[in-house]
Design an enzyme around this catalytic site. Structure first.
Site, short mmCIF file in Angstrom:
data_model
loop_
_atom_site.label_atom_id
_atom_site.label_comp_id
_atom_site.label_asym_id
_atom_site.label_seq_id
_atom_site.Cartn_x
_atom_site.Cartn_y
_atom_site.Cartn_z
N CYS A 24 1.00 -1.54 0.17
CA CYS A 24 0.44 -0.15 -0.04
C CYS A 24 0.70 1.32 0.04
CB CYS A 24 -1.06 -0.02 1.17
SG CYS A 24 0.07 0.60 2.14
N CYS A 59 -5.16 0.11 4.13
CA CYS A 59 -3.44 -0.47 4.64
C CYS A 59 -4.12 -1.33 5.54
CB CYS A 59 -2.82 0.31 4.99
SG CYS A 59 -1.22 -0.46 6.14
N GLY A 137 -16.34 12.29 -14.05
CA GLY A 137 -14.58 11.55 -13.21
C GLY A 137 -14.77 9.86 -13.31
N ASN A 138 -15.72 9.91 -13.95
CA ASN A 138 -16.00 8.01 -14.28
C ASN A 138 -15.15 7.25 -13.32
OD1 ASN A 138 -15.91 5.71 -16.67
ND2 ASN A 138 -13.14 5.68 -16.16
N GLY A 221 -22.51 16.36 -11.61
CA GLY A 221 -23.25 15.74 -12.57
C GLY A 221 -23.79 14.30 -12.47
N ASP A 234 -25.78 9.97 -1.41
CA ASP A 234 -24.63 11.07 0.06
C ASP A 234 -25.26 12.27 0.11
OD1 ASP A 234 -24.62 8.49 0.93
OD2 ASP A 234 -21.99 9.94 1.02
N LEU A 274 -26.70 16.49 -19.24
CA LEU A 274 -27.23 17.12 -17.82
C LEU A 274 -25.81 18.48 -18.19
CD1 LEU A 274 -28.15 17.72 -15.23
CD2 LEU A 274 -26.32 16.43 -14.50
N LYS A 292 -26.33 11.13 7.42
CA LYS A 292 -25.76 9.46 6.91
C LYS A 292 -24.88 8.55 7.51
CE LYS A 292 -21.90 8.13 4.03
NZ LYS A 292 -20.88 8.81 2.89
N GLU A 666 -1.54 -19.78 2.15
CA GLU A 666 -0.93 -21.10 2.76
C GLU A 666 -1.27 -22.05 2.57
OE1 GLU A 666 -1.48 -21.12 7.64
OE2 GLU A 666 -0.88 -23.31 7.68
N ARG A 744 -6.54 -25.16 18.54
CA ARG A 744 -6.25 -24.19 18.68
C ARG A 744 -7.16 -23.01 19.82
NH1 ARG A 744 -1.61 -20.59 19.44
NH2 ARG A 744 -0.99 -22.01 18.36
N GLU A 1141 0.83 -12.89 15.95
CA GLU A 1141 -0.77 -13.11 16.43
C GLU A 1141 -1.40 -12.50 17.71
OE1 GLU A 1141 -0.42 -17.48 15.23
OE2 GLU A 1141 -1.61 -16.54 14.15
C1 LIG Z 1 -14.95 4.16 -4.08
C2 LIG Z 1 -15.38 5.00 -4.37
C3 LIG Z 1 -16.40 5.65 -3.11
C4 LIG Z 1 -17.58 6.07 -2.86
N1 LIG Z 1 -18.14 6.75 -1.98
C5 LIG Z 1 -19.38 7.32 -2.08
C6 LIG Z 1 -20.03 7.97 -1.10
O1 LIG Z 1 -19.11 7.32 0.35
N2 LIG Z 1 -21.30 8.73 -1.19
C7 LIG Z 1 -21.76 8.47 -2.18
O2 LIG Z 1 -22.34 9.61 -2.55
N3 LIG Z 1 -21.06 8.24 -3.43
C8 LIG Z 1 -20.13 7.46 -3.41
N4 LIG Z 1 -19.26 6.69 -4.47
C9 LIG Z 1 -19.96 7.71 -6.07
C10 LIG Z 1 -19.84 8.49 -6.32
O3 LIG Z 1 -19.23 9.94 -5.69
C11 LIG Z 1 -19.56 8.46 -7.77
O4 LIG Z 1 -19.18 7.43 -8.93
C12 LIG Z 1 -19.90 10.03 -8.00
O5 LIG Z 1 -20.31 11.39 -8.25
C13 LIG Z 1 -19.81 9.64 -9.54
O6 LIG Z 1 -19.44 11.12 -10.13
P1 LIG Z 1 -18.21 10.65 -11.94
O7 LIG Z 1 -17.97 12.40 -12.95
O8 LIG Z 1 -17.47 10.04 -11.12
O9 LIG Z 1 -19.73 9.93 -12.93
P2 LIG Z 1 -19.27 9.08 -13.94
O10 LIG Z 1 -18.94 7.30 -13.55
O11 LIG Z 1 -18.03 10.12 -15.18
O12 LIG Z 1 -20.72 8.94 -14.89
C14 LIG Z 1 -22.18 8.61 -13.86
C15 LIG Z 1 -23.22 8.87 -14.46
O13 LIG Z 1 -23.96 10.10 -14.87
C16 LIG Z 1 -23.67 10.25 -16.59
N5 LIG Z 1 -23.23 11.10 -16.86
C17 LIG Z 1 -21.80 11.70 -15.93
N6 LIG Z 1 -22.42 13.47 -16.23
C18 LIG Z 1 -23.00 13.25 -17.50
C19 LIG Z 1 -23.72 14.61 -17.78
N7 LIG Z 1 -23.34 15.68 -18.21
N8 LIG Z 1 -25.19 14.64 -18.33
C20 LIG Z 1 -25.43 13.36 -19.02
N9 LIG Z 1 -24.96 12.01 -18.10
C21 LIG Z 1 -23.73 12.47 -17.31
C22 LIG Z 1 -22.82 9.27 -16.67
O14 LIG Z 1 -22.79 8.51 -18.65
C23 LIG Z 1 -22.58 7.44 -16.63
O15 LIG Z 1 -23.75 7.16 -16.56
C24 LIG Z 1 -17.83 6.63 -3.99
C25 LIG Z 1 -17.43 6.66 -5.47
C26 LIG Z 1 -16.25 5.16 -5.46
C27 LIG Z 1 -16.14 4.94 -6.89
S1 FES Z 2 1.89 -1.74 4.96
FE1 FES Z 2 1.05 -4.07 4.05
S2 FES Z 2 -0.98 -3.30 3.01
FE2 FES Z 2 0.27 -1.34 3.38
#
Ligand SMILES: Cc1cc2nc3c(=O)[nH]c(=O)nc-3n(C[C@H](O)[C@H](O)[C@H](O)COP(=O)(O)OP(=O)(O)OC[C@H]3O[C@@H](n4cnc5c(N)ncnc54)[C@H](O)[C@@H]3O)c2cc1C
Ligand code: FES
Length: 1206
Positions: A24, A59, A137-138, A221, A234, A274, A292, A666, A744, A1141
């Site tokens: 990590c 980690c 943001g994907n 968005g 959220d 959007l 939440k 193991e 154990r 352990e």
């Molecule tokens: C590790 C991890 C932890 C997370 N934890 C939380 C959390 O604690 N709470 C929470 O609420 N969320 C959480 N999320 C979700 C996160 O908030 C969403 O994944 C994020 O907000 C999506 O935004 P993005 O820009 O990456 O969207 P993208 O993944 O890029 O798009 C999401 C969807 O929207 C569509 N889209 C995007 N923009 C547009 C647009 N302008 N017009 C039309 N369609 C569009 C895309 O085609 C897709 O279908 C988490 C995600 C991850 C990966």
């Molecule tokens: S040092 Fe091993 S996962 Fe962090």
């Protein structure tokens, strides 16, 4: 030691012992770099900035403490060092003119426009709009991509479109461009939160939304649209109650469409983009709040999220307008309880507790119905959260004097105390892990980093998809159509000289299932192809036809009902018994009975299992080089040789380092390795395989779930008289090491307490689940927990006083007494009573107990608990004498440099550093002359797996043996040339033809280990001991909690390396905190009928299975190593004790402190059963009150227990 010019961050983590397995560590460095590089020269990073850096990284080794400390010590509240301020190179800036990007791949087209016009033009050229997929943001689609293999033909990346980036404040609200990231929003709200209630609430919620890494990418968005169909959000509840508007544009006719957020669920979104969202402001006479509750505070989507909005006529205390929305129901869409909202808004209700928490609450519960078939389960808890949040909002608006639980915690602090006055040069010194620097820079290589030869092929496993079935046919027709497909391997391909049988102790399973499958995710075959992608595609297309069989036994209770146990007939139950339990019960003042369940735990080592097998054959002479992430090099070598019908000398297993094992590498990792080796051997080409996290979690088993039943007799003062225990472990479908694990557990049911009459029986239940296996503690923590739950039950039953430590002290073993399995606790090595007293004083136990009581009297909805508990952990495996032998090889080269190797494996526990320290000390040379390269079976034969915390105890003495041989060889030369430097001495020795390499060997003396169950005589080599104390605070309305302070005092006799050992304590403790409070594996079983696939693991990914993170470490974490034990004849390695352990169990102090906090909330003081892990769900539901009572259906037992997979 190593020059890392300019690499300040990497050096900081390395030199603060913040890296163990190292897997990590580069990620931690990157996160810290992100924080620091985002601080300008004017803004120093705050302590909070630094702590928050790590809330997106996991980690599994360190327990985070050294990472947090190192980073804070070096960078918090300090100017950013110049080296870290890196300007984007000017020359690149000039060349990098922004332009649209279009890439056409074989299956996918990718387009990144810069303006809306670019996008409109591109759209015109696409014939099928349903093929278009937007990416912002994907972060939303990544999970789908990885876990559900979704593919889109046309990807359009939106984040560079300037029109989507705008953020503008108007008089009545805020317009946010759809591609504004959540981090940008958080930053904006932080600056302006004073001015607008909306900003403050949004900012608070964003702080607990995902992690900074995700927020930096995720757009508002994407967040809204992503959550519209799948995931819990959220933020959506706030956007709903604020009546947010979504502004779209049509890609073909460019028409602008504005809709209310509550209507977009049902709208057709084809061809709609959007563009922005508009959030109207909240008026000053309105109240807005959002809550939440997630499985884990940081970096986790909510189980339930919500927002409330209220307009109040303060004068008349009348509700003018009320709105609310909830996330976390059904398919992830927002739930708006319209009927309840209408009920409130249409009747001009009073804002009183009675009105809100009786009428409104009842309406709400009526409207939000969930049952055992509702997706994501937890129906009672989710409904309890809904009304608990409503209650929280009521308290917030009503401005009660009580301060409610704060999700934000103070900055953490720590202390480590150990003796530094050792007389040795290297051993006992806190030397830095020898590979910490290359861990931090990312240069350390793990199996999947090894380069591929040009002809390397890739494997992908084919798994069973039924829990109990006969295989009718296997069809690879479709798989063969995949480009690059080479071959499908199954049991047919095991050579006639080989064997398809496998089992680490008893061969009761198959490498490839041939006729039957006994659980989901058994390996049926391996597809080999030119790329990993092709191999995986082909594997998904192998069609297996099954005839399903009954019964499908998944739980311990079902196994008991069917009498389904593992082990030879007549030997399925192990028994240990001392005294006479019946007589003991007769003499007891009280007898009570109880039972509880403990869930499984996933190892979740950071490095998933990976293998690379390279055949190097000449004519009929075969040599297979196997590179594997394993804890047992010889186990892999033997299994491969046996399956392929080879001699052991034709298979060499190499292990450089492993990114964490914890028992999970193991035995359960051997089958995929053999499958890979079979393909490599057959094709005479290198083949590699790296399991995905999902495959790894599903295939390689877990810590065993347990059911424990007890009957205990005791005296009026709580003195134990007689205990009868039955332990049942859910072993899965094969034996693996379950019988040793049960033994154990059985030998640890006494923990530190004496009971003269004790019987314990243990059974491994055979179920249709993947075989469970060893995990840190190997049954020890489960057995130890029985003792603590029995003590707790007695304490609650007797209700003598408020201090459960008194019953513990009353029953504690005294020096010289014998355990119930007849091992003496030698006076000179029984330190628990002494350590107990010491920690009680240094941790100010008595005063703090009073403070906790006072706190609980003052606070109604948050409660605290303080627990002090000890542990003794047996070292060695009495029933497996063979495991107690070790070989080591030292090679001195003519220039004086030294290479050492031995059979132990570096898993992050610092073994190799300790071995280097021992070698340097023994040979009395500079430590920099010594290197450890790899563990391999061509240098050390017949290695013992690195398990049971024992490796330093085995390989240390083996190296000492080798060093002594070398010292003996060199003695005459030293005598003749007393002033020669080491290098010259070695040169001279070579000239005089002295042997400069030595093989050392060590076997634990037989007298130290005993295993005679019929005679009730078990002997461990010795016991590692410790005591711990934890104080917690819980939120009685949600089940959230903070560990306020933890103190640990461990006896490792004379620690080989204090900082490495303290790292092991902290890491084990946090792994235990996960085990006891957070990590819960959920199977498709009778308790979870909403999971459609019977017998499958529902939460096999980090999105659903939650491990503790940096935000979960004790806010005050103090670790001390006892400095009084000089060791004895059993502590043979420089008087040190085994480390890995034993400390894990001290995390039980958190579990028990939570229990006390729950007790403080419950009005009636009757004993109650707590199943483990004590998740936020179990905490909330145990905090029984009117709210909980109102969600438990009348037909359920009044002692309600949340569901679990046991
Ligand atoms: C590790 C991890 C932890 C997370 N934890 C939380 C959390 O604690 N709470 C929470 O609420 N969320 C959480 N999320 C979700 C996160 O908030 C969403 O994944 C994020 O907000 C999506 O935004 P993005 O820009 O990456 O969207 P993208 O993944 O890029 O798009 C999401 C969807 O929207 C569509 N889209 C995007 N923009 C547009 C647009 N302008 N017009 C039309 N369609 C569009 C895309 O085609 C897709 O279908 C988490 C995600 C991850 C990966
Ligand atoms: S040092 Fe091993 S996962 Fe962090």
């Amino acid at each position: 030691m190593v020059e890392l010019e300019g690499m300040l961050i990497q050096r900081t983590l390395a030199e603060n012992y913040a890296s163990q397995c190292g897997f990590c560590t580069p990620g931690m460095c990157m996160s810290l770099y992100d924080t620091l590089s985002n601080c300008s020269t004017e803004k120093q990073p705050t302590l909070h900035d630094i702590e928050d850096s790590f809330n997106g990284n996991i980690c599994r080794c360190t327990g985070y403490r050294p990472i947090l400390d190192g980073a804070k010590k070096s960078f918090a509240e300090k100017d950013i060092p110049q080296q870290l301020i890196v300007d984007f190179p000017k020359e690149l800036e000039e060349d990098c003119e922004k332009k649209p990007i279009y890439i056409k791949g074989t299956n996918i087209e990718f387009y990144r426009p810069l303006t809306l016009d670019h996008l409109f033009d591109f759209r015109k050229q696409c014939s099928n709009p349903s093929e278009i997929h937007f990416i912002a943001g994907n972060t939303g689609e990544t999970f789908d991509d990885i876990f559900h293999q979704q593919r889109y033909p046309i990807l359009i990346h939106l984040s560079q479109i300037s029109e989507l980036q705008k953020l503008s404040e108007e008089s009545n609200g805020l317009t946010i461009g759809s591609c504004v990231t959540l981090s940008q929003l958080k930053f904006y709200f932080a600056l302006k939160q004073e001015h607008q209630q909306l900003y403050r609430i949004f900012h608070e919620q964003l702080d607990f939304n995902a992690s900074r890494q995700v927020r930096n990418q995720a757009t508002i968005g994407g967040h809204i649209l992503n959550h519209s169909h799948k995931h819990t959000s959220d933020l959506l509840p706030i956007l709903y109650v604020c009546e947010t508007k979504l502004r779209f544009i049509h890609l073909l006719n460019k028409k602008k469409i504005e809709i209310d957020i509550k209507d977009f669920k049902t709208m057709n979104r084809d061809d709609l983009l959007l563009v922005s969202i508009f959030i109207p402001f909240i008026q000053t006479n309105e109240y807005l709040q959002s809550y939440k509750q997630a499985h884990r505070r940081k970096h986790d989507t909510g189980i339930v999220t919500c927002a409330f909005r209220l307009k109040l006529n303060v004068k008349e205390n009348k509700i003018q307008l009320f709105n609310m929305a909830f996330g976390g129901f059904g398919d992830g869409l927002i739930l708006i309880p319209e009927k309840t909202i209408n009920y409130i808004n249409n009747n001009e209700h009073q804002w009183t507790r009675n009105e809100m928490m009786t009428n409104v609450k009842n309406h709400l519960l009526e409207e939000i119905q969930l049952d055992e078939f509702s997706e994501n389960g937890q129906p009672e808890y989710r409904r309890a959260l809904v009304i608990s949040f409503l209650f929280k909002f009521y308290l917030y608006v009503s401005n009660t004097s009580e301060e409610l639980f704060q999700k934000q915690r103070p900055i953490s602090r720590s202390e480590q105390i150990f003796d530094t006055s050792k007389q040795t040069k290297y051993v006992h010194q806190p030397t830095i892990h020898h590979n910490a620097y290359i861990h931090a820079t990312g240069e350390a290589k793990y199996v999947d980093d090894l380069p591929s030869a040009h002809n390397t092929l890739h494997g992908a496993l084919v798994f069973s998809s039924k829990p109990h079935a006969r295989i009718v046919s296997m069809n690879t027709d479709e798989a063969q159509t995949i480009e690059g497909f080479i071959k499908f391997y199954s049991y047919h391909d095991i050579p006639p000289t080989g064997s398809n049988k496998f089992g680490p102790i008893v061969k009761d399973e198959e490498i490839f299932s041939s006729k039957m499958v006994h659980c989901m995710d058994m390996v049926i075959g391996l597809c080999v192809a030119d790329t990993e992608e092709h191999a995986r595609q082909a594997a998904r297309l192998v069609r297996i036809e099954y005839e399903e069989l009954t019964p499908v036994i998944l739980t311990i209770d079902q196994a008991i009902e069917h009498e389904s146990y593992l082990g030879p007939p007549g030997q399925q139950e192990s028994v240990l018994e001392t005294g006479n339990i019946e007589k003991g019960f007769n003499k007891s003042d009280h007898i009570i009975e109880g039972s509880f369940y403990i869930g499984a735990q996933e190892h979740f080592y950071m490095e998933p299992n990976a293998y690379l097998v390279q055949p190097v054959s000449e004519g009929h002479y075969t040599q297979l080089h196997v590179y594997a992430s394993t804890q047992g090099a010889t186990s892999i070598q033997e299994a491969v040789a046996e399956a392929l019908g080879l001699n052991a000398n034709e298979v060499i297993c190499h292990v450089l380092r492993v990114g964490g094992g914890f028992g999970g590498k193991e035995s359960r990792n051997i089958i995929p390795c053999v499958a890979t080796a079979l393909a490599a051997h057959h094709l005479q080409q290198p083949v590699r395989l790296c399991l995905t996290r999902e495959e790894d979690m599903k295939l390689t088993g877990h810590r065993h779930p347990f059911k424990i039943l007890y009957k205990v007799g005791f005296m009026k003062d709580g003195l134990l008289k007689s205990i009868d225990l039955n332990l049942y472990a859910n072993a899965g479908c094969t034996l693996d090491s379950s019988l040793l694990m049960i033994e154990r557990a059985m030998t640890h049911v006494d923990n530190i307490y004496k009971c003269e009459n004790l019987r314990v029986k243990g059974r491994a239940c055979r179920t249709n689940l993947p075989s469970n296996t060893a995990m840190r503690g190997f049954g020890g923590p489960e057995g130890l927990l029985s003792a603590e739950f029995i003590i707790e039950h007695i304490h609650s039953y007797l209700q003598l006083n408020d201090d459960p430590s008194i019953i513990r002290e009353l029953n504690m073993y005294k020096p010289g007494e014998r355990t119930f399995f007849n091992q003496e606790l030698e006076k000179k090595d029984w330190f628990v009573p002494k350590m107990w007293k010491k920690l009680k004083e240094s941790g100010q136990y008595e005063q703090r107990l009073k403070d906790v009581k006072e706190f609980n009297e003052k606070n109604q909805f948050r409660k605290r608990g303080l627990n002090l508990t000890g542990t003794k952990f047996g070292i060695g495996a009495p029933s497996a004498l063979l495991f107690h032998q070790a070989g080591a090889l030292i090679t001195i080269y003519k220039d004086g440099s030294i290479l050492i190797t031995h059979g132990g494996i570096e898993l992050g526990q610092g073994l190799q550093m300790k071995m280097i320290q021992i070698t340097a000390e023994q040979l009395d040379i500079d430590i920099s002359l010594i290197r450890f390269h790899e563990t391999s079976t061509d240098k050390i034969p017949n290695t013992t797996p690195t398990v049971g915390s024992l490796s330093a105890d085995l390989y240390g003495p083996a190296l000492i043996d080798a060093c002594q041989q070398l010292n003996k060889n060199l003695a005459p030369i030293k005598h003749k040339h007393p002033t020669l430097t080491w290098e010259k001495l070695i040169e001279q020795a070579y000239q005089e033809r002295v042997q400069l390499s030595a093989y050392g060997f060590y076997a634990v003396a037989e007298k130290f280990l005993k295993s005679n169950y019929p005679k009730n005589e078990i002997n461990f080599i010795y016991f590692t001991q410790g005591v711990g104390m934890s104080e917690v605070e819980i939120d009685c309305l949600t089940g959230d909690f903070h560990i306020i302070r933890t103190d640990i005092l461990m006896d490792f006799a004379k620690s080989l390396n204090p900082f490495i050992d303290i790292g092991q304590i902290e890491g084990a403790f946090m792994q235990g905190v996960g085990y006891f409070t957070m990590e819960e594996l959920i199977q498709g079983d009778s308790q979870h009928p909403w999971i459609s696939q019977v017998g499958s693991l529902h939460n096999a990914d980090p999105n659903k299975y939650k491990l503790p993170m940096a935000n979960d470490v004790p806010i005050d974490f103090r670790v001390t190593l006892l400095n009084e034990n000089e060791g004895n004849e059993r502590t043979v390695c420089y008087s040190s004790k085994a480390v890995g352990e034993p400390p894990l169990f001290l995390s039980v102090t958190v579990l028990l402190a939570i229990k006390y906090a729950i007790e403080a909330y419950r009005t009636e003081r009757e004993p109650f059963t707590l199943n483990v892990p004590l998740t936020c769900e179990r905490i909330r539901m145990a905090c029984q009150d009117e709210l909980v009572d109102s969600v438990i259906s009348k037909d359920k037992d009044h002692v309600f227990q949340p569901c679990g997979s046991f």
